[in-house]
Motif scaffolding. Sequence first.
Motif, PDB file in Angstrom:
ATOM      1  N   THR A  31       0.692  -1.440   0.024  1.00  0.00           N
ATOM      2  CA  THR A  31      -0.011  -0.065   0.127  1.00  0.00           C
ATOM      3  C   THR A  31       0.975   1.365   0.022  1.00  0.00           C
ATOM      4  N   ALA A  32       1.815   1.263   0.769  1.00  0.00           N
ATOM      5  CA  ALA A  32       2.759   2.466   0.761  1.00  0.00           C
ATOM      6  C   ALA A  32       3.625   2.712  -0.465  1.00  0.00           C
ATOM      7  N   ILE A  33       3.596   1.680  -1.380  1.00  0.00           N
ATOM      8  CA  ILE A  33       4.324   1.966  -2.494  1.00  0.00           C
ATOM      9  C   ILE A  33       3.096   2.295  -3.600  1.00  0.00           C
ATOM     10  N   VAL A  35      -0.120   3.739  -3.024  1.00  0.00           N
ATOM     11  CA  VAL A  35      -0.875   4.921  -3.148  1.00  0.00           C
ATOM     12  C   VAL A  35      -0.057   6.241  -3.946  1.00  0.00           C
ATOM     13  N   PRO A  36       1.142   6.521  -3.450  1.00  0.00           N
ATOM     14  CA  PRO A  36       1.904   7.487  -4.234  1.00  0.00           C
ATOM     15  C   PRO A  36       2.050   7.509  -5.636  1.00  0.00           C
ATOM     16  N   SER A  37       2.073   6.029  -6.241  1.00  0.00           N
ATOM     17  CA  SER A  37       2.342   5.847  -7.660  1.00  0.00           C
ATOM     18  C   SER A  37       0.823   6.311  -8.063  1.00  0.00           C
ATOM     19  N   GLY A  39      -1.387   8.374  -7.174  1.00  0.00           N
ATOM     20  CA  GLY A  39      -1.669  10.042  -7.111  1.00  0.00           C
ATOM     21  C   GLY A  39      -0.893  10.531  -8.069  1.00  0.00           C
ATOM     22  N   GLY A  40       0.550  10.165  -8.382  1.00  0.00           N
ATOM     23  CA  GLY A  40       1.263  10.634  -9.601  1.00  0.00           C
ATOM     24  C   GLY A  40       0.727  10.538 -10.857  1.00  0.00           C
ATOM     25  N   ASN A  43      -2.394  12.804 -11.298  1.00  0.00           N
ATOM     26  CA  ASN A  43      -1.931  14.226 -11.352  1.00  0.00           C
ATOM     27  C   ASN A  43      -1.191  14.416 -13.008  1.00  0.00           C
TER      28      ASN A  43
END
Length: 150
Positions: A31-33, A35-37, A39-40, A43
């Motif tokens: 999940t930590a890996i 979620v930011p991906s 989001g990117g 964007n």
Amino acid sequence: MRSRFQKVMKNQKGMTLVELLAVIVILAIVTAIAVPSIGGIINKSKDDAQKSNALMIINAAKLAVVSNNETIMGKINSTDHKITLQDLVDEGFLDSVPQNPYLKETTYTGDKNYVTVTQAGSKYVYTVTLDNKSGTGNTTTYDEKGKATK
């Protein structure tokens, strides 16, 4: 009785607490890996939509100039060389003012969103200025190739 209890305990199947904790830790890492991906990616898609809007607006302005529309040419020949998006809609070169991809259900409005057309010799140079991500009046300017210039 005791041997029977031990036999039953040996036949039990399930996860121990340590195994369960290991699974939870692995899921947390994934999940930590992820979620930011994600989001990117979202964007980047908004940035691409903004660039597509800019190119579409520039093409509408080019069409207006080529058609020698009086209203549009009057704006170009004025001191600021600005054509608003509403001008392009009013003259029929855009169906409607495009939606700002950064702000849900909001179109580009106001005097901060416009096309600038300047003449360089026998050629016209087009740039479009649109609200940026914040929608608070900060703008980004795009050239004819969709490159953000500021």
